[in-house]
Design a protein around this motif. Sequence first.
Motif, PDB file in Angstrom:
ATOM      1  N   GLY A  59      -3.029 -16.245  45.232  1.00  0.00           N
ATOM      2  CA  GLY A  59      -2.356 -17.243  44.403  1.00  0.00           C
ATOM      3  C   GLY A  59      -1.337 -18.063  45.171  1.00  0.00           C
ATOM      4  O   GLY A  59      -1.345 -19.305  45.119  1.00  0.00           O
ATOM      5  N   GLY A  62      -3.118 -20.110  47.828  1.00  0.00           N
ATOM      6  CA  GLY A  62      -3.789 -21.261  47.222  1.00  0.00           C
ATOM      7  C   GLY A  62      -2.812 -22.361  46.869  1.00  0.00           C
ATOM      8  O   GLY A  62      -3.106 -23.556  47.047  1.00  0.00           O
ATOM      9  N   ALA A  63      -1.640 -21.968  46.367  1.00  0.00           N
ATOM     10  CA  ALA A  63      -0.620 -22.959  46.032  1.00  0.00           C
ATOM     11  C   ALA A  63      -0.143 -23.690  47.286  1.00  0.00           C
ATOM     12  O   ALA A  63       0.060 -24.917  47.266  1.00  0.00           O
ATOM     13  N   ALA A  66      -2.861 -26.070  48.374  1.00  0.00           N
ATOM     14  CA  ALA A  66      -2.898 -27.205  47.445  1.00  0.00           C
ATOM     15  C   ALA A  66      -1.779 -28.189  47.760  1.00  0.00           C
ATOM     16  O   ALA A  66      -1.972 -29.414  47.719  1.00  0.00           O
ATOM     17  N   PRO A  76      -4.646 -32.372  45.645  1.00  0.00           N
ATOM     18  CA  PRO A  76      -4.294 -30.949  45.571  1.00  0.00           C
ATOM     19  C   PRO A  76      -5.435 -30.067  45.078  1.00  0.00           C
ATOM     20  O   PRO A  76      -5.557 -28.909  45.491  1.00  0.00           O
ATOM     21  N   LEU A  77      -6.277 -30.610  44.205  1.00  0.00           N
ATOM     22  CA  LEU A  77      -7.383 -29.817  43.669  1.00  0.00           C
ATOM     23  C   LEU A  77      -8.344 -29.396  44.778  1.00  0.00           C
ATOM     24  O   LEU A  77      -8.935 -28.309  44.724  1.00  0.00           O
ATOM     25  N   VAL A  80      -7.043 -26.239  46.209  1.00  0.00           N
ATOM     26  CA  VAL A  80      -7.256 -25.096  45.314  1.00  0.00           C
ATOM     27  C   VAL A  80      -8.702 -24.618  45.398  1.00  0.00           C
ATOM     28  O   VAL A  80      -8.975 -23.412  45.508  1.00  0.00           O
ATOM     29  N   ALA A  83      -9.352 -22.782  48.686  1.00  0.00           N
ATOM     30  CA  ALA A  83      -8.767 -21.437  48.727  1.00  0.00           C
ATOM     31  C   ALA A  83      -9.561 -20.459  47.869  1.00  0.00           C
ATOM     32  O   ALA A  83      -9.856 -19.334  48.295  1.00  0.00           O
ATOM     33  N   VAL A  84      -9.917 -20.899  46.673  1.00  0.00           N
ATOM     34  CA  VAL A  84     -10.655 -20.011  45.771  1.00  0.00           C
ATOM     35  C   VAL A  84     -12.038 -19.701  46.334  1.00  0.00           C
ATOM     36  O   VAL A  84     -12.480 -18.548  46.346  1.00  0.00           O
TER      37      VAL A  84
END
Length: 300
Positions: A59, A62-63, A66, A76-77, A80, A83-84
Amino acid sequence: MLTRRLAAFVMSGRWQAVVAAVLLAVAGVLFPPLALISAAVVALVTLRHGFDQGLIVLGWGGAAIAALAALLLGAPLTGVIYAVAQWLPVLLFAQLLRGSASWATVMTVLAAVGLAIVLGVHLLVPDTAQVWTELLQRNLGELFKRAGMGPAEVTATIARAAHYATGAFAMSLVLSVSLSLMLARAWQASLYNPGGFRDEYTRWRLGVVLAGFAALLVVLILVMHNALLVELAMVVLTPFLLQAIGLLHGLVRQGGMSVGWLVGLYVLLFLAPPQMGSLLAAVGVVDSFADLRTRFRRGD
């Protein structure tokens, strides 16, 4: 060893793990193997401290990615999603390995996921070959031309690749998750159980059900010459390729042979990956039925 120092740094605290994962992920955009090491960081935290701690690292990492993507790309998406996609599969399978302590279970489930991806894409996309042709042409067409290939040759090459691209994608997912997880397990052993991963990996033996399914696919391919069957085989044979490499490491160690045999193995695998990969996968399937370690130990 450098990788052991990295593992020790990751295990020294949550924020150290986040920093290592983020920096390696960003560097992995330029040098993809580093992305596998980044995922191994998340897997190591999960293997040692559990799913919750691994999810926290994912988390915060990922932040951070982003935020970097927003700053550098204004998207930024994208950060995300990266990372995911890079970390979440490895996190989930690290938790499965932690709970089951069974590589056979992990690799069977991972192969099943890869098979589901191939079948799902073919069910949802009416003409996968056309979609992949357009995608490959857009991303690789110019690169092939710069390599000296003529327009007709580029078109033919991309058309051939497009028929197997879904399988190649699913196979790469299975392989990348496996390698990241194996690296994390090796780190865990080096820190808390020296030599443990070597003993664990060289004893790998996947189940006869998966081996039987792989053998059936190969027979059907020889009879039917079907592209979808080839894609499914690409996925399901990948765990057996890894099993065979572990088997050969174990046999070299068991027989007191020179490490040069392993060097030769990796050189051949690098020079002729399709041929050597297929041969090793076949050895892995046979080992699942015949238990070659025991047979060589007994001198049969």
